[in-house]
Design a protein around this motif. Structure first.
Motif, PDB file in Angstrom:
ATOM      1  N   GLU A 116       0.811  -1.229   0.000  1.00 48.99           N
ATOM      2  CA  GLU A 116       0.000   0.000   0.000  1.00 48.99           C
ATOM      3  C   GLU A 116       0.839   1.271   0.000  1.00 48.99           C
ATOM      4  OE1 GLU A 116      -1.077   0.550   4.683  1.00 48.99           O
ATOM      5  OE2 GLU A 116      -2.180  -0.956   3.561  1.00 48.99           O
ATOM      6  N   ASN A 117       2.143   1.157   0.257  1.00 51.66           N
ATOM      7  CA  ASN A 117       3.026   2.325   0.227  1.00 51.66           C
ATOM      8  C   ASN A 117       3.691   2.503  -1.128  1.00 51.66           C
ATOM      9  OD1 ASN A 117       2.596   3.025   2.958  1.00 51.66           O
ATOM     10  ND2 ASN A 117       4.011   1.426   3.585  1.00 51.66           N
ATOM     11  N   ASN A 118       3.293   1.693  -2.120  1.00 48.07           N
ATOM     12  CA  ASN A 118       3.881   1.747  -3.448  1.00 48.07           C
ATOM     13  C   ASN A 118       2.852   2.142  -4.493  1.00 48.07           C
ATOM     14  OD1 ASN A 118       6.352   0.897  -2.443  1.00 48.07           O
ATOM     15  ND2 ASN A 118       5.937  -1.249  -2.848  1.00 48.07           N
ATOM     16  N   ILE A 119       3.345   2.623  -5.620  1.00 51.91           N
ATOM     17  CA  ILE A 119       2.506   2.927  -6.777  1.00 51.91           C
ATOM     18  C   ILE A 119       3.174   2.326  -8.006  1.00 51.91           C
ATOM     19  CG2 ILE A 119       1.476   5.037  -5.829  1.00 51.91           C
ATOM     20  CD1 ILE A 119       3.523   6.639  -7.532  1.00 51.91           C
ATOM     21  N   ASN A 120       2.376   2.132  -9.055  1.00 44.86           N
ATOM     22  CA  ASN A 120       2.891   1.670 -10.336  1.00 44.86           C
ATOM     23  C   ASN A 120       2.951   2.841 -11.294  1.00 44.86           C
ATOM     24  OD1 ASN A 120       3.143  -1.157  -9.756  1.00 44.86           O
ATOM     25  ND2 ASN A 120       0.918  -1.228  -9.720  1.00 44.86           N
ATOM     26  N   ILE A 121       4.090   2.987 -11.949  1.00 40.34           N
ATOM     27  CA  ILE A 121       4.276   4.040 -12.936  1.00 40.34           C
ATOM     28  C   ILE A 121       4.899   3.418 -14.186  1.00 40.34           C
ATOM     29  CG2 ILE A 121       4.544   5.852 -11.184  1.00 40.34           C
ATOM     30  CD1 ILE A 121       7.599   5.738 -11.744  1.00 40.34           C
ATOM     31  N   SER A 122       4.953   4.207 -15.238  1.00 34.36           N
ATOM     32  CA  SER A 122       5.609   3.784 -16.473  1.00 34.36           C
ATOM     33  C   SER A 122       6.819   4.692 -16.688  1.00 34.36           C
ATOM     34  CB  SER A 122       4.626   3.927 -17.635  1.00 34.36           C
ATOM     35  OG  SER A 122       5.287   3.781 -18.867  1.00 34.36           O
ATOM     36  N   VAL A 123       7.969   4.079 -16.982  1.00 32.77           N
ATOM     37  CA  VAL A 123       9.178   4.844 -17.291  1.00 32.77           C
ATOM     38  C   VAL A 123       9.645   4.392 -18.671  1.00 32.77           C
ATOM     39  CG1 VAL A 123      11.536   5.394 -16.598  1.00 32.77           C
ATOM     40  CG2 VAL A 123       9.793   5.005 -14.847  1.00 32.77           C
ATOM     41  N   ASN A 124       9.529   5.290 -19.647  1.00 35.23           N
ATOM     42  CA  ASN A 124       9.844   4.961 -21.042  1.00 35.23           C
ATOM     43  C   ASN A 124       9.130   3.687 -21.490  1.00 35.23           C
ATOM     44  OD1 ASN A 124      11.404   7.224 -21.171  1.00 35.23           O
ATOM     45  ND2 ASN A 124      13.345   6.191 -21.312  1.00 35.23           N
ATOM     46  N   GLY A 125       7.870   3.548 -21.074  1.00 34.99           N
ATOM     47  CA  GLY A 125       7.049   2.428 -21.484  1.00 34.99           C
ATOM     48  C   GLY A 125       7.213   1.167 -20.655  1.00 34.99           C
ATOM     49  N   GLU A 126       8.129   1.174 -19.701  1.00 37.78           N
ATOM     50  CA  GLU A 126       8.374   0.008 -18.854  1.00 37.78           C
ATOM     51  C   GLU A 126       7.726   0.225 -17.489  1.00 37.78           C
ATOM     52  OE1 GLU A 126      12.249  -2.193 -16.917  1.00 37.78           O
ATOM     53  OE2 GLU A 126      12.460  -1.240 -18.879  1.00 37.78           O
ATOM     54  N   GLN A 127       6.969  -0.759 -17.021  1.00 35.33           N
ATOM     55  CA  GLN A 127       6.293  -0.641 -15.731  1.00 35.33           C
ATOM     56  C   GLN A 127       7.292  -0.731 -14.577  1.00 35.33           C
ATOM     57  OE1 GLN A 127       2.934   0.138 -15.467  1.00 35.33           O
ATOM     58  NE2 GLN A 127       3.262   0.391 -17.662  1.00 35.33           N
ATOM     59  N   LYS A 128       7.148   0.186 -13.623  1.00 30.87           N
ATOM     60  CA  LYS A 128       7.993   0.217 -12.432  1.00 30.87           C
ATOM     61  C   LYS A 128       7.103   0.377 -11.206  1.00 30.87           C
ATOM     62  CE  LYS A 128      12.005   0.608 -14.651  1.00 30.87           C
ATOM     63  NZ  LYS A 128      13.065  -0.355 -14.579  1.00 30.87           N
ATOM     64  N   THR A 129       7.551  -0.170 -10.092  1.00 29.90           N
ATOM     65  CA  THR A 129       6.878   0.029  -8.805  1.00 29.90           C
ATOM     66  C   THR A 129       7.802   0.863  -7.937  1.00 29.90           C
ATOM     67  OG1 THR A 129       5.727  -2.081  -8.991  1.00 29.90           O
ATOM     68  CG2 THR A 129       5.888  -1.117  -6.789  1.00 29.90           C
ATOM     69  N   VAL A 130       7.269   1.976  -7.430  1.00 31.03           N
ATOM     70  CA  VAL A 130       8.057   2.904  -6.616  1.00 31.03           C
ATOM     71  C   VAL A 130       7.240   3.300  -5.388  1.00 31.03           C
ATOM     72  CG1 VAL A 130       9.366   3.803  -8.594  1.00 31.03           C
ATOM     73  CG2 VAL A 130       7.248   4.926  -7.911  1.00 31.03           C
ATOM     74  N   GLU A 131       7.912   3.883  -4.405  1.00 34.11           N
ATOM     75  CA  GLU A 131       7.202   4.370  -3.216  1.00 34.11           C
ATOM     76  C   GLU A 131       6.312   5.543  -3.582  1.00 34.11           C
ATOM     77  OE1 GLU A 131       9.283   5.041   0.515  1.00 34.11           O
ATOM     78  OE2 GLU A 131      11.001   3.991  -0.354  1.00 34.11           O
ATOM     79  N   LYS A 132       5.142   5.600  -2.950  1.00 34.59           N
ATOM     80  CA  LYS A 132       4.265   6.732  -3.227  1.00 34.59           C
ATOM     81  C   LYS A 132       4.720   7.959  -2.445  1.00 34.59           C
ATOM     82  CE  LYS A 132       0.337   5.239  -0.422  1.00 34.59           C
ATOM     83  NZ  LYS A 132      -1.094   5.066  -0.459  1.00 34.59           N
ATOM     84  N   ASN A 133       4.186   9.103  -2.836  1.00 36.71           N
ATOM     85  CA  ASN A 133       4.493  10.403  -2.242  1.00 36.71           C
ATOM     86  C   ASN A 133       5.952  10.812  -2.448  1.00 36.71           C
ATOM     87  OD1 ASN A 133       1.820  10.735  -1.285  1.00 36.71           O
ATOM     88  ND2 ASN A 133       2.305   9.456   0.469  1.00 36.71           N
ATOM     89  N   LYS A 134       6.536  10.387  -3.552  1.00 35.98           N
ATOM     90  CA  LYS A 134       7.910  10.783  -3.891  1.00 35.98           C
ATOM     91  C   LYS A 134       7.855  11.778  -5.043  1.00 35.98           C
ATOM     92  CE  LYS A 134      10.031   8.060  -1.024  1.00 35.98           C
ATOM     93  NZ  LYS A 134      10.762   8.595   0.104  1.00 35.98           N
ATOM     94  N   ASN A 135       8.813  12.724  -5.016  1.00 41.67           N
ATOM     95  CA  ASN A 135       8.866  13.684  -6.115  1.00 41.67           C
ATOM     96  C   ASN A 135       9.683  13.111  -7.267  1.00 41.67           C
ATOM     97  OD1 ASN A 135      11.687  14.394  -5.753  1.00 41.67           O
ATOM     98  ND2 ASN A 135      11.070  15.715  -4.054  1.00 41.67           N
ATOM     99  N   LEU A 136       9.643  13.794  -8.391  1.00 36.69           N
ATOM    100  CA  LEU A 136      10.335  13.319  -9.584  1.00 36.69           C
ATOM    101  C   LEU A 136      11.828  13.143  -9.337  1.00 36.69           C
ATOM    102  CD1 LEU A 136      10.392  12.552 -12.551  1.00 36.69           C
ATOM    103  CD2 LEU A 136      10.436  15.000 -13.103  1.00 36.69           C
ATOM    104  N   SER A 137      12.449  14.056  -8.638  1.00 34.54           N
ATOM    105  CA  SER A 137      13.882  13.960  -8.349  1.00 34.54           C
ATOM    106  C   SER A 137      14.188  12.692  -7.550  1.00 34.54           C
ATOM    107  CB  SER A 137      14.350  15.206  -7.592  1.00 34.54           C
ATOM    108  OG  SER A 137      15.739  15.157  -7.385  1.00 34.54           O
TER     109      SER A 137
END
Length: 71
Positions: free
Chosen positions: A3-24
């Motif tokens: 529940e502390n993670n989100i799914n995003i796409s980076v150059n079309g590849e799915q990644k799981t990262v911590e939520k509430n993080k900035n782009l940097s």
């Protein structure tokens, strides 16, 4: 998914990262050198000075563009 993670796409590849993080923070987590790149989030260019302000959300699409030599 944690529940502390989100799914995003980076150059079309799915990644799981911590939520509430900035782009940097996301770029650092992904070991991406920030010097010679341009970034678009959800097809919108993000100026370098906004990397620390822009919070990345579930299903955001990050496109990392690197310079190409030649002409």
């Amino acid at each position: 998914m944690n529940e502390n993670n989100i799914n995003i796409s980076v150059n079309g590849e799915q990644k799981t990262v911590e939520k509430n993080k900035n782009l940097s923070e996301i770029l650092t987590f992904l070991n991406i050198e920030k010097r010679m790149i341009s970034i678009a989030v959800n097809s919108d260019f993000v100026p370098r000075e906004q990397y620390k302000e822009l919070i990345i959300n579930e299903k955001d699409a990050i496109d990392i563009l690197t310079p190409i030599a030649g002409g």
